[in-house]
Design a protein around this motif. Structure first.
Motif, short mmCIF file in Angstrom:
data_model
loop_
_atom_site.label_atom_id
_atom_site.label_comp_id
_atom_site.label_asym_id
_atom_site.label_seq_id
_atom_site.Cartn_x
_atom_site.Cartn_y
_atom_site.Cartn_z
N TYR A 1 0.84 -1.19 0.00
CA TYR A 1 0.00 0.00 0.00
C TYR A 1 0.88 1.24 0.00
O TYR A 1 1.76 1.38 0.82
N LYS A 2 0.62 2.15 -0.93
CA LYS A 2 1.39 3.38 -1.02
C LYS A 2 0.95 4.37 0.04
O LYS A 2 -0.23 4.50 0.33
N ARG A 3 1.93 5.08 0.55
CA ARG A 3 1.63 6.16 1.48
C ARG A 3 0.94 7.30 0.72
O ARG A 3 1.36 7.65 -0.38
N ILE A 4 -0.11 7.85 1.31
CA ILE A 4 -0.82 8.96 0.68
C ILE A 4 -1.08 10.02 1.75
O ILE A 4 -1.27 9.68 2.92
N GLU A 5 -1.03 11.28 1.34
CA GLU A 5 -1.40 12.37 2.25
C GLU A 5 -2.48 13.20 1.57
O GLU A 5 -2.33 13.59 0.41
N VAL A 6 -3.54 13.46 2.28
CA VAL A 6 -4.60 14.32 1.74
C VAL A 6 -4.90 15.41 2.77
O VAL A 6 -4.56 15.26 3.95
N PRO A 7 -5.53 16.51 2.33
CA PRO A 7 -5.74 17.64 3.24
C PRO A 7 -6.66 17.33 4.40
O PRO A 7 -7.54 16.46 4.30
N VAL A 8 -6.44 18.06 5.50
CA VAL A 8 -7.36 17.98 6.65
C VAL A 8 -8.63 18.76 6.34
O VAL A 8 -9.70 18.45 6.86
N ILE A 9 -8.52 19.78 5.50
CA ILE A 9 -9.71 20.56 5.12
C ILE A 9 -10.05 20.31 3.66
O ILE A 9 -9.16 20.13 2.82
#
Length: 415
Positions: free
Chosen positions: A45-53
RNA sequence: GCGACCAUAGCUCAGUUGGUUAGAGCGCCGGUUUGUGGUACCGGAGGUCGCGGGUUCGAGCCCCGUUGGUCGCCCCA
């Protein structure tokens, strides 16, 4: 400190449902995250970052018609440009939005994992906070039952590696495809209508708004009616039946224990096929530790192409609460008690050398010199080093495991 | 949104049917033991008893309100 009470500045309260963590619990929290990061790599599984807002529409549209949730339980506000912004209440919708807006279809099927804070405007209770934290794993763009199965094996291994699989049960159900689900729903409504007079007040409103939810009602009055309601099995299309069989066959092949729970449902229409929860009775009313399912309709609901997807999320606080007491070893390698201030410089050389050699070390050099040995003894550590003066000479007394004291002795000897 | 329970020292808690100056343990600070070792002993600092009203000669204790917390219901994406 001023004694003038009228001059006292009132301390602002923390926001309701937020928490501050110190020491042990913060370590347990970090242990959960570290274990998740390690295991998700094992599954590719690839690391992903998405916004908090996100724009409020991301969540409002994904949550559809369940107005209770959208209107009452989201942290929404207007920014200076007048746009309605929402603190993410879940990961899935934001990830789906990112999938569409970044053109990640090119990577499908895409396996991603993330973790971080989420916000829901709810009454706090045990294992339930307004700012809470989740682990999240999603597979976007796969309609294979193998994706569901792998996701569950991943979850199972995570719980095992955290040492909390004991007492946690994987409960599993299928919601079928759209045709199966609609037929089942109609049969349920018919069944509940026939017993209308015996349902609880809450379930009567559910009957109008969300009839599937009567199935997992906690009200004892509802249980006989919910338990006698038809299962989805009789309404499954052969495709839906095959899909569910393929998922359970995958679990069996991987040696993952599971239980069928025909009363397990999801409120939102975009859920299809697999629905699952890992549950425990050790967390009061909040027994769900990890939950998810297949949401083939979501990405389309956000304006993207029809895209099958499946995922789960798990509450980090809840997992941290379930960890065994001895999982975290906070003990330092050594503590130094400086029993004579004239030896402070030497003690500082020792602690620098200790840390330089990779040994976690703390020093006690304040307060009454006579009490420092006692004070140092109360700090959890594998070794205790007392540094002082005897007969005009510097001395260092080391106590602890023989292997460790030998190592420390060698470090100090060369100073 | 609803309900139950709770709020006393930095922390965990005692505090009698309402009755002098509100206590303990832990933590913190200091002292005693000149000690290779100590779960020791003595002392000290630290409290508008969450806040505001009320009853009473007298309230930490009873009543009302309020704020905060905990747990549960609703909801659970």
């Amino acid at each position: 400190m001023s004694k003038d009470k009228s001059a006292k500045i009132p301390t602002p309260q923390p926001v309701r449902g937020t928490q501050d963590m110190l020491g042990d619990f913060a370590d347990r929290f970090a242990h959960v995250v570290e274990t998740f990061e390690r295991v998700r790599r094992l599954y590719g599984y690839k690391r992903i970052e998405v916004p908090v807002i996100e724009p409020t529409a991301v969540f409002a549209r994904s949550l559809g018609e369940t107005t209770d949730v959208v209107s009452k339980e989201m942290y929404s506000f207007e920014d200076r440009g007048g746009e309605s912004i929402t603190l993410r209440p879940e990961f899935t919708a934001g990830i789906a939005r990112a999938y569409i807006t970044n053109g990640w279809q090119q990577f499908a099927p895409l396996k991603v994992a993330t973790h971080g804070p989420l916000f829901r405007y709810e009454r706090p209770q045990k294992g339930r906070y307004r700012q809470f934290h989740q682990l999240d794993a999603e597979v976007l763009g796969s309609d294979s039952a193998l994706a569901d199965a792998e996701l569950l094996v991943f979850a199972d291994q995570l719980l095992k590696e955290l040492g909390i699989a004991e007492g946690v049960t994987l409960t599993l159900n299928t919601l079928g495809d759209a045709a199966s689900r609609d037929a089942w729903r109609a049969a349920l409504v018919e069944h509940f209508e026939a017993h209308r007079g015996d349902l609880s007040e809450d379930s009567l409103t559910r009957l109008d708004k969300n009839p599937l939810r009567i199935l997992d009602s906690k009200d004892a009055k509802d249980r006989p009616i919910a338990d006698s309601a038809p299962d989805i099995d009789a309404f499954l299309t052969s495709e839906a039946r095959d899909f569910f069989d393929a998922v359970t066959a995958g679990l069996d092949a991987a040696g993952v224990a599971w239980e069928r729970n025909a009363r397990l449902v999801r409120g939102l229409d975009y859920y299809r096929h697999t629905a699952f929860e890992f549950v425990t009775d050790r967390l009061g009313a909040q027994g769900t530790v990890l939950a998810g399912g297949r949401y083939d309709g979501l990405i389309e609901a956000l304006g993207g192409p029809p895209t099958p997807a499946v995922g789960w999320a798990a509450g980090i606080e809840r997992l941290a609460m379930l960890l065994a007491d001895d999982v975290i070893d906070n003990r330092l390698d050594a503590v130094i008690a400086v029993e004579d201030d004239s030896q402070l410089a030497f003690a500082l050389k020792v602690i620098a050398a200790m840390r330089g050699n990779g040994l976690a070390t703390e020093i006690v050099a304040t307060g009454s010199p006579r009490k420092r040995f006692d004070k140092a003894g109360k700090i959890p550590a594998h070794a205790l080093i007392a540094i002082g003066t005897r007969n005009g000479e510097t001395y260092a007394n080391i106590r602890g495991d023989s292997e460790l004291t030998t190592k420390i002795d060698a470090i100090i000897r060369v100073l």
